[in-house]
Motif scaffolding. Structure first.
Motif, PDB file in Angstrom:
ATOM      1  N   TRP A  26       9.281  -9.805  -1.367  1.00  0.00           N
ATOM      2  CA  TRP A  26       9.631  -8.765  -2.338  1.00  0.00           C
ATOM      3  C   TRP A  26       9.815  -7.397  -1.662  1.00  0.00           C
ATOM      4  CZ3 TRP A  26       6.168  -6.686  -6.862  1.00  0.00           C
ATOM      5  CH2 TRP A  26       6.998  -6.095  -7.834  1.00  0.00           C
ATOM      6  N   HIS A  58       3.111  -8.671 -12.466  1.00  0.00           N
ATOM      7  CA  HIS A  58       3.270  -8.273 -11.065  1.00  0.00           C
ATOM      8  C   HIS A  58       2.541  -6.965 -10.757  1.00  0.00           C
ATOM      9  CE1 HIS A  58       5.862 -11.503 -10.022  1.00  0.00           C
ATOM     10  NE2 HIS A  58       6.854 -11.132 -10.803  1.00  0.00           N
ATOM     11  N   TRP A  67       6.347 -14.910  -1.192  1.00  0.00           N
ATOM     12  CA  TRP A  67       6.880 -13.987  -2.204  1.00  0.00           C
ATOM     13  C   TRP A  67       6.347 -12.571  -2.040  1.00  0.00           C
ATOM     14  CZ3 TRP A  67       9.953 -11.832  -5.407  1.00  0.00           C
ATOM     15  CH2 TRP A  67       9.481 -10.948  -6.392  1.00  0.00           C
ATOM     16  N   GLN A  68       5.044 -12.426  -1.792  1.00  0.00           N
ATOM     17  CA  GLN A  68       4.455 -11.090  -1.739  1.00  0.00           C
ATOM     18  C   GLN A  68       4.910 -10.304  -0.516  1.00  0.00           C
ATOM     19  OE1 GLN A  68       0.330 -12.267  -2.162  1.00  0.00           O
ATOM     20  NE2 GLN A  68       0.335 -11.780  -4.351  1.00  0.00           N
ATOM     21  N   SER A  94       1.330  -8.838  -7.457  1.00  0.00           N
ATOM     22  CA  SER A  94       2.135  -8.637  -6.262  1.00  0.00           C
ATOM     23  C   SER A  94       2.336  -7.174  -5.905  1.00  0.00           C
ATOM     24  CB  SER A  94       3.508  -9.295  -6.454  1.00  0.00           C
ATOM     25  OG  SER A  94       3.364 -10.652  -6.797  1.00  0.00           O
ATOM     26  N   TRP A  95       2.425  -6.292  -6.884  1.00  0.00           N
ATOM     27  CA  TRP A  95       2.760  -4.897  -6.608  1.00  0.00           C
ATOM     28  C   TRP A  95       1.731  -4.177  -5.740  1.00  0.00           C
ATOM     29  CZ3 TRP A  95       6.001  -1.525  -5.451  1.00  0.00           C
ATOM     30  CH2 TRP A  95       5.729  -0.160  -5.524  1.00  0.00           C
ATOM     31  N   CYS A 155       2.541  -5.160  -2.284  1.00  0.00           N
ATOM     32  CA  CYS A 155       3.840  -4.580  -1.930  1.00  0.00           C
ATOM     33  C   CYS A 155       3.693  -3.087  -1.606  1.00  0.00           C
ATOM     34  CB  CYS A 155       4.806  -4.789  -3.081  1.00  0.00           C
ATOM     35  SG  CYS A 155       6.466  -4.176  -2.803  1.00  0.00           S
TER      36      CYS A 155
END
Length: 352
Positions: A50, A68, A46-47, A72-73, A76
């Motif tokens: 995205w 996120h 996912w990371q 994750s951000w 990203c």
């Protein structure tokens, strides 16, 4: 994944057990295999997926939940320029979405996609959800559909059919209502909408609401929610809401909203009623036989009858629901009685 061969562009993997949410364990089958990533097999984590999607869709701005932003951000944000040579994007962080008071999450099994929402509410109502302040949690109750009731009220305020509590509420109602129509033209006059609770009531009395629109109109007139004739546009709005309510009843409505009228009252139910309850029900039958009532008139009369027979409101209303539905609760009694066949109601309340 336990090994990667960059020369042959091959990934080696094995199936291992995994714990989800700290309490669910998915057991391993022990399988081992390999795949060449040039052939398009496999899926990015996912990371990584995205930011890859951002590049693929040429993303300029991306809204995401606050979880996120700290998870994750940050990853990203590093991958976009260093791996994909992609320029920075604008972000928009919002609070969690709640479903019936719980955070919406695939992990909790309460994540719903747009098609789920559009199967039970009009698109402008679903869009209205996104007009709320993003810094506050948004709670959607699929059991009570508070979002539909809220939108209907805002719509009445917008068209001057209901008074706002204050200037701020009126201003926000106008802004949010217009935004809810997205790229569609805001209607010049209020669309015809019956209360969702009434639609949920009617749709359980009709075998096929979309084909029985004339019967639906007749019932709406009987219970006082419709006095004028409907044009084609209003008829379409009526059919739409009935169709949506029927799907809501099927998928999400709680047990206390669903009902089925008894064809015959079992003896064990009759034995639960005392003489005062029976006498009160027979008086209701007598009144319905004598004159026509509006919902408001019948509602008031029901309370008067209960009082005359020395019954509390719960004791009286539960007796009516028992002989009609076989349970001690149901939809609002006055409109329910008027929506049913009059002769049937009279016979049933006479306990015949």
């Amino acid at each position: 994944v336990y090994d990667v061969d960059l020369e042959s562009r091959t990934v080696y993997y094995k199936c291992t057990s995994r714990a989800l949410a700290g309490k669910y364990v998915v057991p391993s089958c022990g399988y081992r295999g390999s795949v060449n990533w040039d052939k398009g097999s496999g899926k990015l984590d996912w990371q990584l997926e995205w930011p890859a999607q951002m590049v693929m869709f040429k993303t300029v701005v991306e809204p995401f939940g606050k979880d996120h932003y700290v998870g994750s951000w940050p990853i990203c944000r590093e991958i976009l320029p260093k791996v994909f040579d992609y320029p920075p994007i604008l972000t928009f962080v919002y609070e969690f979405f709640l479903v019936d008071g719980k955070k919406m999450s695939t992990r909790h099994g309460n994540a719903y996609v747009m098609q789920d929402m559009l199967s039970i509410m009009e698109p402008e109502i679903f869009c209205y959800l996104y007009t709320k302040r993003p810094t506050k949690q948004r709670d959607v109750s699929l059991e009570r559909l508070n979002l539909v009731e809220e939108f209907d009220r805002v719509e009445r305020i917008y068209f001057g059919l209901e008074q706002a509590k204050n200037e701020r509420e009126e201003r926000e109602a106008r802004i949010r209502y217009e935004l809810a129509w997205c790229d569609r033209e805001v209607p010049r006059s209020k669309p015809f909408r019956i209360p969702y609770s009434i639609a949920a009531l009617l749709t359980q009395l009709l075998k096929d609401p979309e084909r029985e629109v004339e019967k639906a109109i007749h019932l709406l007139k009987r219970i006082g929610y419709l006095r004028e004739e409907l044009d084609e546009s209003s008829r379409r709005e009526l059919v739409t809401r009935l169709r949506l309510a029927k799907e809501w009843i099927r998928r999400f409505a709680p047990a206390d909203v669903r009902f089925e009228v008894l064809k015959k009252v079992p003896e064990e139910i009759l034995s639960q009623l005392n003489e005062r309850q029976k006498a009160a029900l027979r008086e209701v039958a007598q009144l319905l036989e004598q004159k026509e009532f509006s919902v408001e008139e019948l509602h008031a009369e029901l309370y008067n009858i209960a009082k005359r027979h020395g019954l509390t409101s719960p004791a009286f209303f539960s007796s009516a629901y028992l002989v009609l539905l076989g349970k001690d609760h149901g939809p609002r009694l006055a409109p329910f009685l008027l929506a049913l066949d009059k002769e049937f109601v009279i016979r049933r309340l006479r306990l015949e």
